[in-house]
Design a protein around this motif. Structure first.
Motif, PDB file in Angstrom:
ATOM      1  N   GLN A   1     -38.838   9.532  18.238  1.00 17.33           N
ATOM      2  CA  GLN A   1     -37.482   9.055  17.867  1.00 17.33           C
ATOM      3  C   GLN A   1     -36.350  10.536  17.547  1.00 17.33           C
ATOM      4  O   GLN A   1     -35.356  10.330  17.533  1.00 17.33           O
ATOM      5  N   THR A   2     -37.078  11.545  16.929  1.00 20.14           N
ATOM      6  CA  THR A   2     -36.270  12.634  16.634  1.00 20.14           C
ATOM      7  C   THR A   2     -35.496  12.999  17.870  1.00 20.14           C
ATOM      8  O   THR A   2     -34.255  13.709  18.216  1.00 20.14           O
ATOM      9  N   LEU A   3     -36.363  13.469  19.197  1.00 19.49           N
ATOM     10  CA  LEU A   3     -35.902  13.624  20.391  1.00 19.49           C
ATOM     11  C   LEU A   3     -34.767  12.973  20.868  1.00 19.49           C
ATOM     12  O   LEU A   3     -33.675  13.130  21.424  1.00 19.49           O
ATOM     13  N   VAL A   4     -34.948  11.323  20.826  1.00 16.87           N
ATOM     14  CA  VAL A   4     -34.072  10.361  21.270  1.00 16.87           C
ATOM     15  C   VAL A   4     -32.750  10.566  20.513  1.00 16.87           C
ATOM     16  O   VAL A   4     -31.787  10.670  20.946  1.00 16.87           O
ATOM     17  N   LYS A   5     -32.997  10.602  19.303  1.00 17.92           N
ATOM     18  CA  LYS A   5     -31.943  10.861  18.345  1.00 17.92           C
ATOM     19  C   LYS A   5     -31.006  12.103  18.613  1.00 17.92           C
ATOM     20  O   LYS A   5     -29.747  11.863  18.707  1.00 17.92           O
ATOM     21  N   ASP A   6     -31.561  13.093  19.055  1.00 15.95           N
ATOM     22  CA  ASP A   6     -30.877  14.330  19.222  1.00 15.95           C
ATOM     23  C   ASP A   6     -30.026  14.097  20.544  1.00 15.95           C
ATOM     24  O   ASP A   6     -28.933  14.482  20.585  1.00 15.95           O
ATOM     25  N   VAL A   7     -30.753  13.448  21.622  1.00 14.68           N
ATOM     26  CA  VAL A   7     -30.156  13.652  22.925  1.00 14.68           C
ATOM     27  C   VAL A   7     -28.724  12.365  22.685  1.00 14.68           C
ATOM     28  O   VAL A   7     -27.706  12.661  23.113  1.00 14.68           O
ATOM     29  N   ILE A   8     -29.102  11.483  22.240  1.00 14.62           N
ATOM     30  CA  ILE A   8     -28.007  10.590  21.865  1.00 14.62           C
ATOM     31  C   ILE A   8     -27.021  10.841  21.065  1.00 14.62           C
ATOM     32  O   ILE A   8     -25.802  10.773  21.352  1.00 14.62           O
ATOM     33  N   SER A   9     -27.186  11.633  20.123  1.00 20.63           N
ATOM     34  CA  SER A   9     -26.263  12.242  19.317  1.00 20.63           C
ATOM     35  C   SER A   9     -25.390  13.166  19.967  1.00 20.63           C
ATOM     36  O   SER A   9     -24.216  13.391  19.853  1.00 20.63           O
ATOM     37  N   GLY A  10     -26.120  14.098  20.810  1.00 24.42           N
ATOM     38  CA  GLY A  10     -25.292  14.922  21.829  1.00 24.42           C
ATOM     39  C   GLY A  10     -24.490  14.426  22.647  1.00 24.42           C
ATOM     40  O   GLY A  10     -23.174  14.882  22.937  1.00 24.42           O
ATOM     41  N   VAL A  11     -24.601  13.166  22.916  1.00 27.98           N
ATOM     42  CA  VAL A  11     -23.855  12.567  24.198  1.00 27.98           C
ATOM     43  C   VAL A  11     -22.641  12.090  23.447  1.00 27.98           C
ATOM     44  O   VAL A  11     -21.555  12.058  23.814  1.00 27.98           O
ATOM     45  N   PHE A  12     -22.709  11.390  22.179  1.00 34.31           N
ATOM     46  CA  PHE A  12     -21.765  11.102  21.408  1.00 34.31           C
ATOM     47  C   PHE A  12     -20.815  12.293  20.863  1.00 34.31           C
ATOM     48  O   PHE A  12     -19.512  12.257  20.610  1.00 34.31           O
ATOM     49  N   TYR A  13     -21.441  13.451  20.551  1.00 35.37           N
ATOM     50  CA  TYR A  13     -20.554  14.713  20.237  1.00 35.37           C
ATOM     51  C   TYR A  13     -19.630  14.832  21.464  1.00 35.37           C
ATOM     52  O   TYR A  13     -18.620  15.474  21.288  1.00 35.37           O
ATOM     53  N   MET A  14     -20.519  14.824  22.580  1.00 36.23           N
ATOM     54  CA  MET A  14     -19.474  15.150  23.854  1.00 36.23           C
ATOM     55  C   MET A  14     -18.557  14.339  24.299  1.00 36.23           C
ATOM     56  O   MET A  14     -17.262  14.508  24.586  1.00 36.23           O
ATOM     57  N   LEU A  15     -18.735  12.988  23.972  1.00 34.64           N
ATOM     58  CA  LEU A  15     -17.733  11.872  24.024  1.00 34.64           C
ATOM     59  C   LEU A  15     -16.593  12.075  23.100  1.00 34.64           C
ATOM     60  O   LEU A  15     -15.428  11.980  23.400  1.00 34.64           O
ATOM     61  N   ASP A  16     -16.863  12.324  21.796  1.00 32.27           N
ATOM     62  CA  ASP A  16     -15.772  12.514  20.919  1.00 32.27           C
ATOM     63  C   ASP A  16     -15.157  13.970  20.817  1.00 32.27           C
ATOM     64  O   ASP A  16     -14.436  14.264  20.264  1.00 32.27           O
ATOM     65  N   ASP A  17     -15.873  14.770  22.014  1.00 27.22           N
ATOM     66  CA  ASP A  17     -15.116  16.055  22.002  1.00 27.22           C
ATOM     67  C   ASP A  17     -15.060  16.823  20.431  1.00 27.22           C
ATOM     68  O   ASP A  17     -14.066  17.215  20.319  1.00 27.22           O
ATOM     69  N   ALA A  18     -16.047  16.768  19.946  1.00 23.61           N
ATOM     70  CA  ALA A  18     -16.172  17.333  18.552  1.00 23.61           C
ATOM     71  C   ALA A  18     -16.179  18.821  18.795  1.00 23.61           C
ATOM     72  O   ALA A  18     -15.530  19.460  17.828  1.00 23.61           O
ATOM     73  N   PHE A  19     -16.699  19.479  19.663  1.00 23.23           N
ATOM     74  CA  PHE A  19     -16.491  21.161  19.863  1.00 23.23           C
ATOM     75  C   PHE A  19     -16.731  21.370  21.304  1.00 23.23           C
ATOM     76  O   PHE A  19     -17.255  20.523  21.975  1.00 23.23           O
ATOM     77  N   ARG A  20     -16.265  22.448  21.384  1.00 24.82           N
ATOM     78  CA  ARG A  20     -16.427  23.072  22.911  1.00 24.82           C
ATOM     79  C   ARG A  20     -17.157  24.549  23.043  1.00 24.82           C
ATOM     80  O   ARG A  20     -16.924  25.258  21.979  1.00 24.82           O
ATOM     81  N   VAL A  21     -17.278  25.083  24.051  1.00 22.71           N
ATOM     82  CA  VAL A  21     -17.847  26.154  24.213  1.00 22.71           C
ATOM     83  C   VAL A  21     -16.737  27.227  23.589  1.00 22.71           C
ATOM     84  O   VAL A  21     -15.403  27.256  24.223  1.00 22.71           O
ATOM     85  N   GLY A  22     -17.146  28.081  22.809  1.00 18.67           N
ATOM     86  CA  GLY A  22     -16.290  29.349  22.525  1.00 18.67           C
ATOM     87  C   GLY A  22     -15.404  28.918  21.207  1.00 18.67           C
ATOM     88  O   GLY A  22     -14.917  29.900  20.506  1.00 18.67           O
ATOM     89  N   GLU A  23     -15.779  27.632  20.562  1.00 14.72           N
ATOM     90  CA  GLU A  23     -15.073  27.458  19.253  1.00 14.72           C
ATOM     91  C   GLU A  23     -16.142  27.541  18.203  1.00 14.72           C
ATOM     92  O   GLU A  23     -17.340  27.532  18.281  1.00 14.72           O
ATOM     93  N   TYR A  24     -15.525  27.948  17.138  1.00 10.05           N
ATOM     94  CA  TYR A  24     -16.118  28.069  15.741  1.00 10.05           C
ATOM     95  C   TYR A  24     -16.306  27.125  14.713  1.00 10.05           C
ATOM     96  O   TYR A  24     -15.173  26.363  14.485  1.00 10.05           O
ATOM     97  N   ILE A  25     -17.468  26.488  14.808  1.00 16.42           N
ATOM     98  CA  ILE A  25     -17.737  25.324  13.813  1.00 16.42           C
ATOM     99  C   ILE A  25     -18.523  25.697  12.668  1.00 16.42           C
ATOM    100  O   ILE A  25     -19.354  26.624  12.653  1.00 16.42           O
TER     101      ILE A  25
END
Length: 640
Positions: A447-471
């Motif tokens: 479940q943790t692995l699935v949670k990480d993958v799905i969370s990453g998908v939604f972070y990408m869809l939300d455009d929460a951060f990009r390469v080169g940005e400071y977060i």
């Protein structure tokens, strides 16, 4: 490397000689009889028939005895036909000459010289029209023009039957040899190795031409086989001599190559075609693929990752492998004694393997084309200018393209694997269903692995951060360096790298998106003129914005907001400015320096901590201190 290319070319041409130098094909009736004997219904009926028919079936099934008898018969026929080679060749030449003269045509040799002269004349005219003829493309184009000119003259006349086929084979052999010579001149070979390879290619082409002319010129099939056998010995001798004369490889390697050539040649002699082709491809394909790739790479001078270059290099290698696969399929189909025809299961697996090779070639070509396009897009984005309007788009592409490349690699590998299994006869439907069930079970257990993958998908869809940005997320902060399917890699400003699973990020504070408001405070003394400080701050903001280096970084200039609070030692003034992300610290340092200089030049003092001590009772304090010292001295004396 050089001798390996020579060996590769050797076996490729030897492959063609073998294909044309096989024994005469069986009559169609014999092939039909063999197929009928292999039919299950016919075999079942013959097993119930009387003894002679059953004996016939058993004789047909005795593969080893049949192979031994056929091999012995072929070898005996070749040995007995060797003395008749000169007579048969002279008789065929005489028949060809009489056929040409009886129809009022020139002898074949004279006609061939005339056609060759026409081709060379057309090639010379083309060379005069071009300024230089040094490149491979120019040479191949000239050879093609020469071949077209010879073909035009050849088809312009009505040649008799025998001279026609002889001239056609001779022209094809001449054009093939010239094309091979042009390719060899561009290879990285020594002069001696190039000369040996050209001699070998010439001998091989002559052998192919002689073997192909056997049946049209009514030459005895056993004599044709003997001629092919003699040419094969010549080619084997040339190959062994080329390996032995090469000093670049150790002695053991040269001995191993020579033994490999002899073994492959012996397999052909005894009729073991399956093992022969395995040996040929094991020795040939690596060198042929390397040679084809290098030749294609030298032909086009462009970027290493350009689509055209990748398509040409990978496509040329794919064509070489596809030709080899097609050749094996043709050999299996035309050979009725092949193991492929003896068992349907073996035939299904064998042809499935050939189709799988084609599928893997297409998958490899598609993947490299997509990868080169993605890499080129990433390099273009990295080299793009500093236009703020394009910065967001570049950052998003640099974020999503690497993830898309990884996902595409997994998809291509999975689809190609499933197609290969399907071609090999494996039912992929149950595999897909089982994979779905396994995926569900894996999802519950991970479940943790699935949670990480799905969370990453939604972070990408939300455009929460990009390469080169400071977060900053929880206790993690840094510049985004890259992604995987389950985690993000952050580089802290002090150097450490954090690899944080997407499921652990939570709320993300992006400090590099669009704009940044930077606020800071300055403490001044209580007697400071506030209005004067405000005007000085406004002037400093105008100077910073007018600077050629700092000006483009401002969105709103530096301003003094007013009095923030009354401190213990002075008044706290608040300042603010709006800048592009990531540059606020650098601009703030410049602003500090200018504020200090301006305030000191205009008599504005900065607040500093201070302690005031009253002065009316100084004598009393001194007397008290003296009394304390006297008392301490008495204590010390008493202890002493």
């Amino acid at each position: 490397m050089r001798m390996k290319w020579i060996g590769g070319l050797l076996l490729f041409v030897l492959m063609s000689v073998v294909a044309t130098a096989q024994e005469a094909p069986r009559p169609q009736k014999v092939d039909d009889l063999v197929r009928l004997l292999q039919d299950p219904e016919v075999r079942a009926w013959l097993e119930k028939a009387p003894g002679p028919a059953l004996t016939t079936v058993q004789q047909a099934d005795s593969g080893l005895a049949t192979w031994e008898a056929a091999t012995r018969s072929r070898i005996d026929g070749v040995v007995q036909a060797m003395p008749r080679i000169p007579a048969e060749v002279m008789a065929a030449a005489a028949r060809t000459r009489e056929d040409a003269l009886s129809h009022g045509r020139l002898p074949v040799f004279v006609a061939f010289l005339g056609l060759m002269a026409v081709g060379l004349f057309a090639e010379r005219l083309f060379a005069r029209s071009r300024r230089r003829m040094e490149g491979l493309q120019e040479r191949l184009l000239a050879i093609g023009i020469s071949a077209v000119a010879m073909a035009a003259v050849y088809f312009a006349f009505d040649w008799p039957a025998l001279p026609r086929i002889v001239l056609l084979v001779s022209l094809l052999a001449l054009s093939a040899y010239r094309a091979i010579s042009a390719l060899l001149d561009t290879a990285v070979l020594t002069i001696s190795a190039r000369r040996r390879t050209k001699i070998f290619a010439g001998a091989a082409i002559v052998g192919i031409a002689a073997a192909s002319l056997g049946r049209p010129l009514s030459v005895d099939p056993s004599v044709t086989a003997a001629i092919s056998f003699c040419f094969s010995i010549v080619l084997l001798a040339l190959a062994v001599e080329g390996v032995v004369s090469s000093s670049e490889r150790p002695l053991r390697m040269r001995i191993a190559l020579c033994l490999a050539f002899v073994i492959i040649w012996a397999l052909w002699c005894v009729g073991l075609r399956g093992l022969f082709w395995l040996g040929v491809y094991a020795m040939t394909l690596p060198s042929a693929l390397r040679f084809a790739g290098q030749t294609a790479a030298d032909t086009i001078r462009s970027e290493p990752d350009s689509t055209k270059r990748v398509l040409l290099v990978r496509g040329s290698r794919a064509v070489v492998v596809a030709i080899a696969v097609a050749w094996v399929a043709i050999v299996w189909r035309v050979d009725p004694n092949s193991l492929v025809h003896s068992d349907p299961a073996v035939a299904s697996v064998a042809y499935g393997l050939l189709k799988s090779v084609v599928v893997l070639l297409l998958a490899d070509l598609a993947w490299h084309l997509a990868k080169s396009w993605i890499d080129r897009r990433l390099s273009v984005q990295a080299e793009a200018g500093n236009d703020p309007s394009q910065a967001a788009r570049r950052g998003r592409l640099r974020t999503l393209l690497p993830i898309f490349r990884n996902v595409l690699a997994v998809m291509v590998a999975a689809i190609a694997g499933l197609i290969v299994l399907a071609e090999l006869g494996v039912e992929i439907g149950p595999l897909i269903a089982g994979a779905g069930i396994f995926g569900v079970a894996l999802g519950f257990g991970s479940q943790t692995l699935v949670k990480d993958v799905i969370s990453g998908v939604f972070y990408m869809l939300d455009d929460a951060f990009r390469v080169g940005e400071y977060i900053q997320a929880k206790s993690y902060k840094g510049t985004v360096e890259g992604f995987s399917l389950r985690s993000v890699r952050l580089r802290h400003h002090r150097g450490p790298v954090f690899t944080v699973p997407f499921g652990e990020l939570g709320a993300v504070e992006n400090m590099s998106r669009d704009w940044v408001i930077d606020k800071f405070r300055v403490n001044v003394s209580y007697d400071t003129d506030i209005e004067k400080a405000r005007k000085l701050a406004k002037k400093i903001g105008a100077e910073l914005q007018a600077d050629s280096e700092l000006g483009p970084m401002f969105i709103q200039p530096l301003k003094m907001k007013g009095v923030e609070e009354f401190g213990d030692y002075g008044i706290v003034l608040s300042f603010a400015m709006t800048t592009v992300p990531g540059m606020q610290t650098y601009i703030r340092r410049k602003a500090y320096a200018k504020i200090r200089e301006a305030f000191q030049a205009n008599g504005i003092e900065f607040a500093t901590p201070s302690v005031q001590v009253g002065g009316d009772d100084r004598d009393g304090a001194a007397a008290a201190a003296a009394a304390i010292r006297t008392q301490q001295a008495k204590v010390v004396a008493a202890e002493g």
